[in-house]
Design an enzyme around this catalytic site. Structure first.
Site, PDB file in Angstrom:
ATOM      1  N   THR A  21      -6.846   6.110  10.040  1.00 22.46           N
ATOM      2  CA  THR A  21      -6.881   5.261   8.892  1.00 22.46           C
ATOM      3  C   THR A  21      -8.167   4.295   8.929  1.00 22.46           C
ATOM      4  O   THR A  21      -8.862   4.668   9.838  1.00 22.46           O
ATOM      5  CB  THR A  21      -5.481   4.393   9.069  1.00 22.46           C
ATOM      6  N   THR A  22      -8.405   3.372   8.007  1.00 22.17           N
ATOM      7  CA  THR A  22      -9.642   2.536   8.182  1.00 22.17           C
ATOM      8  C   THR A  22      -9.797   1.928   9.529  1.00 22.17           C
ATOM      9  O   THR A  22      -8.748   1.257   9.889  1.00 22.17           O
ATOM     10  CB  THR A  22      -9.460   1.449   7.192  1.00 22.17           C
ATOM     11  N   ARG A  50       3.077  19.075   1.175  1.00 26.83           N
ATOM     12  CA  ARG A  50       3.522  20.424   0.411  1.00 26.83           C
ATOM     13  C   ARG A  50       2.482  20.633  -0.701  1.00 26.83           C
ATOM     14  O   ARG A  50       2.725  21.649  -1.340  1.00 26.83           O
ATOM     15  CB  ARG A  50       5.222  19.992   0.076  1.00 26.83           C
ATOM     16  N   ASN A  67       0.941  -1.116  -0.117  1.00 28.58           N
ATOM     17  CA  ASN A  67      -0.193  -0.002   0.064  1.00 28.58           C
ATOM     18  C   ASN A  67       1.076   1.340   0.166  1.00 28.58           C
ATOM     19  O   ASN A  67       1.740   1.729   0.881  1.00 28.58           O
ATOM     20  CB  ASN A  67      -0.862  -0.078   1.217  1.00 28.58           C
ATOM     21  N   HIS A  89      -3.763  -4.650   7.767  1.00 27.75           N
ATOM     22  CA  HIS A  89      -3.814  -3.587   8.516  1.00 27.75           C
ATOM     23  C   HIS A  89      -3.151  -3.754   9.864  1.00 27.75           C
ATOM     24  O   HIS A  89      -3.123  -4.804  10.484  1.00 27.75           O
ATOM     25  CB  HIS A  89      -5.204  -3.314   8.921  1.00 27.75           C
ATOM     26  N   GLY A  90      -2.098  -2.690  10.088  1.00 27.70           N
ATOM     27  CA  GLY A  90      -1.142  -2.755  10.996  1.00 27.70           C
ATOM     28  C   GLY A  90      -0.150  -3.858  11.167  1.00 27.70           C
ATOM     29  O   GLY A  90       0.589  -3.985  12.299  1.00 27.70           O
ATOM     30  N   GLU A 107      -8.506   0.191  -2.891  1.00 22.37           N
ATOM     31  CA  GLU A 107      -9.397   0.149  -1.804  1.00 22.37           C
ATOM     32  C   GLU A 107     -10.344   1.139  -2.039  1.00 22.37           C
ATOM     33  O   GLU A 107      -9.895   2.273  -2.332  1.00 22.37           O
ATOM     34  CB  GLU A 107      -8.508   0.410  -0.539  1.00 22.37           C
ATOM     35  N   ARG A 137      -9.628   7.744  -1.125  1.00 23.35           N
ATOM     36  CA  ARG A 137     -10.608   8.350  -0.152  1.00 23.35           C
ATOM     37  C   ARG A 137     -11.482   9.242  -0.670  1.00 23.35           C
ATOM     38  O   ARG A 137     -11.010  10.205  -1.583  1.00 23.35           O
ATOM     39  CB  ARG A 137      -9.781   8.737   1.168  1.00 23.35           C
ATOM     40  N   GLY A 159       1.356  -1.494   4.295  1.00 22.28           N
ATOM     41  CA  GLY A 159       1.581  -0.105   3.993  1.00 22.28           C
ATOM     42  C   GLY A 159       2.482   0.543   4.999  1.00 22.28           C
ATOM     43  O   GLY A 159       3.666   0.593   4.638  1.00 22.28           O
ATOM     44  N   HIS A 160       1.869   1.038   5.905  1.00 23.16           N
ATOM     45  CA  HIS A 160       2.731   2.035   6.914  1.00 23.16           C
ATOM     46  C   HIS A 160       3.846   1.637   7.169  1.00 23.16           C
ATOM     47  O   HIS A 160       4.822   2.261   7.152  1.00 23.16           O
ATOM     48  CB  HIS A 160       1.639   2.102   8.074  1.00 23.16           C
ATOM     49  N   ASP A 187       0.051   4.585  -0.318  1.00 16.41           N
ATOM     50  CA  ASP A 187      -0.980   5.660   0.075  1.00 16.41           C
ATOM     51  C   ASP A 187       0.184   6.771   0.719  1.00 16.41           C
ATOM     52  O   ASP A 187       0.085   8.066   0.633  1.00 16.41           O
ATOM     53  CB  ASP A 187      -2.026   5.442   1.098  1.00 16.41           C
ATOM     54  N   HIS A 188       1.052   6.374   1.761  1.00 16.23           N
ATOM     55  CA  HIS A 188       1.414   7.018   2.505  1.00 16.23           C
ATOM     56  C   HIS A 188       2.873   7.953   1.789  1.00 16.23           C
ATOM     57  O   HIS A 188       3.211   9.256   2.113  1.00 16.23           O
ATOM     58  CB  HIS A 188       2.116   6.464   3.526  1.00 16.23           C
ATOM     59  N   HIS A 206      -5.660   3.642  -1.743  1.00 15.97           N
ATOM     60  CA  HIS A 206      -7.040   3.812  -1.185  1.00 15.97           C
ATOM     61  C   HIS A 206      -7.458   5.221  -1.868  1.00 15.97           C
ATOM     62  O   HIS A 206      -6.611   6.110  -1.345  1.00 15.97           O
ATOM     63  CB  HIS A 206      -7.024   3.695   0.080  1.00 15.97           C
ATOM     64  N   ARG A 220      -7.394  12.754   0.614  1.00 11.98           N
ATOM     65  CA  ARG A 220      -6.243  13.157   1.627  1.00 11.98           C
ATOM     66  C   ARG A 220      -4.820  12.726   1.100  1.00 11.98           C
ATOM     67  O   ARG A 220      -3.738  13.423   1.490  1.00 11.98           O
ATOM     68  CB  ARG A 220      -6.528  12.882   3.062  1.00 11.98           C
ATOM     69  N   HIS A 221      -4.824  11.625   0.322  1.00  8.50           N
ATOM     70  CA  HIS A 221      -3.439  11.163  -0.062  1.00  8.50           C
ATOM     71  C   HIS A 221      -3.463  10.788  -1.675  1.00  8.50           C
ATOM     72  O   HIS A 221      -3.174  11.720  -2.441  1.00  8.50           O
ATOM     73  CB  HIS A 221      -2.975  10.058   0.790  1.00  8.50           C
ATOM     74  N   GLU A 228     -10.843  -9.878   2.761  1.00  6.72           N
ATOM     75  CA  GLU A 228      -9.516  -9.427   3.448  1.00  6.72           C
ATOM     76  C   GLU A 228      -9.771  -9.211   4.991  1.00  6.72           C
ATOM     77  O   GLU A 228     -10.660  -8.445   5.228  1.00  6.72           O
ATOM     78  CB  GLU A 228      -9.073  -7.954   2.999  1.00  6.72           C
TER      79      GLU A 228
HETATM   80  N1  PXP Z   1      -5.679  -3.283   4.049  1.00  9.98           N
HETATM   81  C1  PXP Z   1      -6.869  -2.187   4.231  1.00  9.98           C
HETATM   82  C2  PXP Z   1      -7.953  -2.678   3.581  1.00  9.98           C
HETATM   83  C3  PXP Z   1      -6.484  -0.971   4.333  1.00  9.98           C
HETATM   84  O1  PXP Z   1      -7.433  -0.071   4.428  1.00  9.98           O
HETATM   85  C4  PXP Z   1      -5.162  -0.664   4.817  1.00  9.98           C
HETATM   86  C5  PXP Z   1      -4.838   0.715   5.198  1.00  9.98           C
HETATM   87  O2  PXP Z   1      -5.015   1.443   4.061  1.00  9.98           O
HETATM   88  C6  PXP Z   1      -4.290  -1.656   4.675  1.00  9.98           C
HETATM   89  C7  PXP Z   1      -4.606  -2.978   4.445  1.00  9.98           C
HETATM   90  C8  PXP Z   1      -2.703  -1.290   5.140  1.00  9.98           C
HETATM   91  O3  PXP Z   1      -2.475  -0.975   6.355  1.00  9.98           O
HETATM   92  P1  PXP Z   1      -1.278  -0.569   6.937  1.00  9.98           P
HETATM   93  O4  PXP Z   1      -0.865   0.760   6.608  1.00  9.98           O
HETATM   94  O5  PXP Z   1      -1.355  -0.506   8.481  1.00  9.98           O
HETATM   95  O6  PXP Z   1      -0.250  -1.616   6.603  1.00  9.98           O
END
Ligand code: PXP
Length: 256
Positions: A105-106, A23, A12, A195-196, A75, A50, A217-218, A14-15, A48, A54-55, A156
């Site tokens: 975040t979600t 900026r 992911n 996620h996480g 997403e 959104r 992602g993060h 997004d970040h 994602h 936002r990103h 998922e």
């Molecule tokens: N899966 C889904 C459905 C999500 O919404 C996200 C966050 O955008 C992720 C995976 C990735 O999560 P993380 O950035 O915490 O790894």
């Protein structure tokens, strides 16, 4: 032994867009991150879009889709505007997520039962275009069964509670995810999770035999800063020092 020889890894990005939007400029470019992730072995690129943008922006979707050679996973919330964009873009996969404007975040899985009516309308529209549909849900039996009844290809499983828990609670949550993955697999659903997840907690989830794909992602984007910061500083330091020798120089290969 994992039932599937390899667990696929979707990244992911997004970040990267979050950093750019800080900026409101055009750097760093998400499509470059997508290419880098692919070169690093990513099996898919996840973004994602959104509702508040936002990103990731609409134009990022086109650029990323154009440059990657692995499947794109979009997403998205079930909003008419985003559905329209997804149907036009035609990513290989969509993952339907709940979305709240003010969340960081979600925050939780989709309430498949509550959103059934809207899902029943939207899902066939994607499937008619050959787009695989996944629902982002908590690891709960009734949500998995509801997803199955809707005829989606995948679920998922939300790993956020597992990632945030410690000790016994984490073990309990891992068991819940394992049983949910088994149930979903038995029902014929592809099982994704995310996620996480980070470098410490990923192992136990990747080990679950029924899990076929992880979306992360993060932690990866965060880690990449420290993998790359030393050389980024070194490169700037060299330029700053060299500028006293000659005021003109070339741009770094990796930036714009
Ligand atoms: N899966 C889904 C459905 C999500 O919404 C996200 C966050 O955008 C992720 C995976 C990735 O999560 P993380 O950035 O915490 O790894």
């Amino acid at each position: 032994m994992n039932a599937f020889r390899n667990v696929k890894l979707g990244i992911n990005i997004d970040h990267i867009a979050t950093l750019r939007q800080a900026r409101l400029g055009d750097f760093p470019k998400p499509w470059m991150a997508a290419r880098a992730a692919e070169l690093g072995g990513a099996d898919g690129i996840t973004v994602h879009l959104r509702e508040d943008r936002r990103h990731i922006q609409d134009f990022d979707l086109r650029q990323i889709k154009r440059v990657i050679n692995v499947p794109m996973n979009l997403e998205m919330a079930l909003s008419a505007d985003i559905i329209k964009i997804a149907l036009w873009l035609q990513p290989e996969k969509v993952c339907i997520v709940p979305e709240k404007r003010r969340e960081l975040t979600t925050e939780g899985g989709l309430n498949v039962i509550g959103a059934q009516k809207a899902l029943r309308r939207a899902i066939p529209q994607f499937q008619e275009k050959g787009i695989e549909v996944s629902l982002f849900i908590d690891p709960v039996r009734r949500q998995i069964e509801a997803a199955h009844r809707l005829g989606v290809e995948a679920v998922e499983l939300h790993t956020g509670t597992y990632a945030n828990a410690k000790g016994e609670r984490r073990k309990r949550e891992l068991r819940r995810i394992t049983h949910s993955a088994q149930l979903a697999h038995k029902l014929g659903l592809k099982v994704h999770a995310g996620h996480g997840l980070d470098y410490q907690n990923v192992r136990a989830i990747a080990f679950i035999p029924a899990v076929q794909e992880l979306n992360i992602g993060h932690s990866i984007i965060g880690h990449s800063v420290f993998v790359g910061l030393k050389s980024a500083v070194r490169e700037m330091k060299r330029r700053v020092t060299d500028s006293r020798k000659s005021p003109r120089g070339s741009s770094p290969k990796s930036s714009r």
